[in-house]
Design an enzyme around this catalytic site. Structure first.
Site, PDB file in Angstrom:
ATOM      1  N   ASP A   1       1.535 -11.602 -68.340  1.00 42.32           N
ATOM      2  CA  ASP A   1       1.107 -11.565 -66.934  1.00 42.32           C
ATOM      3  C   ASP A   1      -0.425 -11.661 -66.838  1.00 42.32           C
ATOM      4  O   ASP A   1      -1.054 -11.005 -65.999  1.00 42.32           O
ATOM      5  CB  ASP A   1       1.629 -10.329 -66.199  1.00 42.32           C
TER       6      ASP A   1
ATOM      7  N   ASP B   1       6.604 -16.255 -57.812  1.00 44.32           N
ATOM      8  CA  ASP B   1       5.909 -15.083 -58.356  1.00 44.32           C
ATOM      9  C   ASP B   1       4.807 -14.568 -57.440  1.00 44.32           C
ATOM     10  O   ASP B   1       4.015 -15.327 -56.901  1.00 44.32           O
ATOM     11  CB  ASP B   1       5.301 -15.409 -59.717  1.00 44.32           C
TER      12      ASP B   1
END
Lengths: 314, 447
Positions: free
Chosen positions: B306, B153
């Protein structure tokens, strides 16, 4: 005038633009005097905070401040100092500690003048932020055109070149629209930002299709330093399709005006012949730049009630 | 903490898509009974009238910053902030410093979470060593240590052959591969490519930078037969790619985050507020609508936060130099409720499914449910309450969010996971049995 800062042309009304240009006209006369100085900003301190290299803009602002009798400090911050750990916020705190009246800022990143304006208690002038705006350049360009035409209402202005990376183009499109001109831009698609037409301009990809119709040709500097990004195949090909070449000059209206924010890459965006033409106003732009910047500094200081009685009296 | 009886509330069954009026009795961290008018005189009672009990949420995608940037968040502070926001299980991304790319690092993470009265960690390791995109990380070892997924990520695995190997190898250990899709050459990642970026003079990243990356990864997933999860979907083109892939029967799932269906690039205005800098960037209204439709029809399976804490020093700078990301735990349920349920995109059970059931299924876990015999794993939702998201409401160690000052609708007012629990102090204040439930204390600076 209620203007607190000059962050961009987008923030200005047509009336505010005309007020600045009116004031610039008065200072333009001052500049032709044997002693081209007025005491308008005596006792004031202005800091030029340039995070990006500049010759003519910083000189122009410095001259403008000194012609107004202000003290001017040039605080050239190397781009690397940020990388060494000094944040913009640190710099801002230093400025605040120095108690200055105004800051003129140039930065390679868009939005820095807005960032400063929210945090300092003095006025902020945007002297170019990234690919966003360069308002005083647009003001001096428009001043120069008004000097020639009297009015821009209905005039067709063509801006040619690297629109994508040009803060000058963005400020000019907005300013010209506010003053009633019709704007077109011309560039290869690789140098045009998405949705540029929504700023208020027609878009052309081929110079020869539009060149002969326009009253003003505004040539932009080709940012050769960006050529590594593969935006155009070669300088030669750029000149061939987008350069104001000797051949293309003959296609222009006789009364056309040619401007360029400088510095010019002669032989790329313009052939050297253009320099000799009476329609070319590049040096007028430079001279007018001082007057326009004097007007901006003067009006911003006045807007904050910082002026003495003698202001502007000459 | 003995017996607790939730009385008079409605119980949400996200799997069946139902809501029914029922009391819920939990005892020693287990659900004992669910039904009408449960008698339990010795239980502490929580008055749930006009409120909803739902299974605890699972956040597929958050950042806890430990190790390396404990100044913005720690595993303890993040796990607590998540818990108090309704997330009983969370997947912290491995882009810490050093990165979670080995068995030892996964063990470190779980060790740091031990004893924290917060959300449980579901470790996610890196796909490649140091997230460098050059060599496979030790996926097997990380799986043995407890990792359920792998992701680089923040970076896309650009090398197609290496991504193929990641998918093949991860499958061996039943690890889910989660991809941050972004073709770097197409993407400067600061603002959506469009008129707003042009007007502001910001370097731009088009939605297709995400979609093209997703397309490649989906084709590799189909080819290798490995499951793939697409992280934080932001663009309408990616939605189209997902729709195409799902119609083909590819084992691909996707998440989006509340800011992508709440805000658009227009929010950037002319202010250059770095709290609106996220990666991928906020996109257009067309993209926002496509995300909402995709959540409705299931093309996007789940909602993650997130959650990306940053110190004010990292955010209080030039827009282009500011760190991307915003904190997301505290506002997640309210934003989802406001934009998806109140606007009738999803029913409340459907929203809970996207916050709880779908993330569990994506991770191969049993979906949390409020059923007798199961561990207590539930949240109490007050959908009527209006509240202002002020700085004092922030439970994370960082404050970087564009939603400060926003009036919110709906809130998670209590959370239970096993023996651990949290009560919103205002909710607790109105309970008749106040005092019997000590508010779980937590200081923001504590760990």
């Amino acid at each position: 005038m209620a203007l607190q800062h000059l962050l961009g042309i987008a923030e200005l009304t047509r009336e505010e633009i005309l007020t600045i240009l009116e004031q610039a006209k008065r200072f333009r006369e001052v500049l032709d005097r044997p002693i081209p100085i007025v005491p308008a900003l005596r006792g004031k301190t202005i800091v030029n905070l340039f995070f990006e290299p500049s010759t003519r803009t910083i000189t122009s602002f410095t001259l403008a401040a000194s012609r107004l009798s202000a003290q001017c400090l040039n605080f050239a911050v190397s781009a690397s100092s940020a990388k060494k750990g000094e944040s913009l916020l640190d710099t801002v705190e230093n400025i605040l500690a120095m108690r200055v009246d105004g800051v003129v800022v140039r930065h390679s990143l868009a939005g820095v003048p807005h960032f400063l304006a929210r945090r300092v208690n003095c006025f902020v002038v945007n002297a170019g932020d990234g690919c966003h705006e360069h308002p005083t350049q647009a003001l001096l360009d428009n001043f120069t055109l008004l000097e020639r035409f009297g009015s821009l209402e209905g005039k067709r202005v063509l801006i040619v070149g690297d629109i994508a990376h040009s803060r000058v183009a963005r400020s000019n499109i907005i300013c010209l629209n506010k003053l009633g001109a019709k704007v077109a831009v011309c560039a290869p698609p690789t140098l045009l930002p998405v949705g540029v037409e929504h700023l208020g301009c027609e878009v052309f990809f081929r110079l020869d299709k539009i060149l002969y119709e326009v009253d003003v040709v505004h040539m932009l500097r080709l940012q050769v330093e960006r050529m590594g990004a593969g935006l155009i195949p070669s300088l030669r090909e750029y000149r061939q399709f987008y350069g104001l070449t000797r051949e293309r000059l003959s296609k222009l209206k006789p009364e056309v005006v040619i401007i360029h924010p400088g510095p010019v890459n002669w032989g790329v965006e313009m052939d050297y012949d253009v320099k000799e033409m009476p329609q070319t106003l590049i040096l007028n732009q430079v001279k007018n730049g001082v007057a326009v910047r004097m007007a901006v500094l003067f009006l911003l200081a006045a807007g904050r009630g910082l002026l003495t009685e003698e202001a502007g009296s000459g | 903490m003995g017996k607790i009886l939730f009385t008079g509330g409605s119980v949400i069954d996200p799997v069946g898509g139902r809501i029914r009026r029922a009391d819920v009795l939990i005892e020693n961290g287990l659900v004992k009974a669910v039904g009408a008018r449960i008698k339990a005189p010795d239980a502490k009672k929580v008055d749930c009238r006009n409120r909803f009990l739902a299974p605890g949420f699972i956040d597929l995608h958050c950042h806890l910053r430990e190790p390396g940037e404990e100044i913005s968040e720690t595993i303890a502070s993040g796990a607590w902030a998540a818990f108090a926001s309704g997330f009983t299980q969370i997947c912290p991304m491995p882009n810490t410093n050093p990165a979670i790319d080995s068995e030892a690092m996964v063990r470190f993470e779980l060790e740091a979470a031990r004893g924290v009265n917060g959300a449980r960690l579901i470790p996610v390791g890196c796909c490649t060593k140091g997230r460098q995109g050059k060599e496979l990380a030790e996926l097997g070892g990380m799986s043995m240590a407890g990792a359920r997924a792998v992701s680089d990520d923040g970076n896309w695995v650009s090398d197609a052959n290496l991504m193929r190997r990641v998918l093949e190898y991860a499958k061996t250990f039943n690890l889910l591969v989660m991809s941050h899709c972004e073709v770097p050459e197409l993407s400067l990642g600061l603002a959506d490519e469009g008129f707003v970026a042009t007007r502001l003079g910001l370097p731009a990243s088009p939605g297709i930078a995400e979609a093209i990356a997703a397309m490649r990864d989906i084709m590799l997933a189909e080819w290798t037969g490995a499951p793939l999860h697409i992280c934080h979907v932001s663009s309408r083109e990616t939605v189209e790619v997902l729709r195409w892939a799902k119609a083909r029967g590819v084992a691909v799932t996707a998440e989006t985050c509340p800011h992508y269906f709440t805000l658009t690039s227009e929010a950037l205005g002319r202010e250059y507020d770095s709290n609106l800098r996220v990666n991928p960037p906020l996109r257009s209204e067309l993209d926002r609508k496509a995300i909402v439709r995709a959540l409705k029809d299931g093309t996007i399976d789940a909602i993650s936060t997130d959650h990306a804490p940053h110190t004010s020093e990292e955010k209080e700078r030039e827009f282009e130099a500011a760190a991307p990301g915003i904190i997301g735990f505290e506002t997640a349920f309210s934003l989802c409720y406001e934009v998806l349920v109140l606007k009738k995109v999803l029913t409340l059970p459907e929203l809970v499914a996207r916050l709880s059931t779908a993330p569990a299924q994506i991770l191969g876990l049993e979906p949390p449910a409020i059923e007798p015999g199961k561990e207590a794993n539930l949240v109490l939702l007050d959908t009527e309450v209006r509240w202002e998201f002020s700085r004092e409401r922030v439970l994370s160690r960082s404050f970087n969010t564009p939603f400060l000052g926003r009036m919110m609708r709906g809130k998670v007012v209590a959370v239970f996971l096993g023996e651990n629990y949290y009560f919103d102090s205002e909710f607790l204040g109105e309970q008749s049995e106040v005092g019997k439930f000590p508010k779980v204390g937590f200081k923001k600076t504590g760990a």
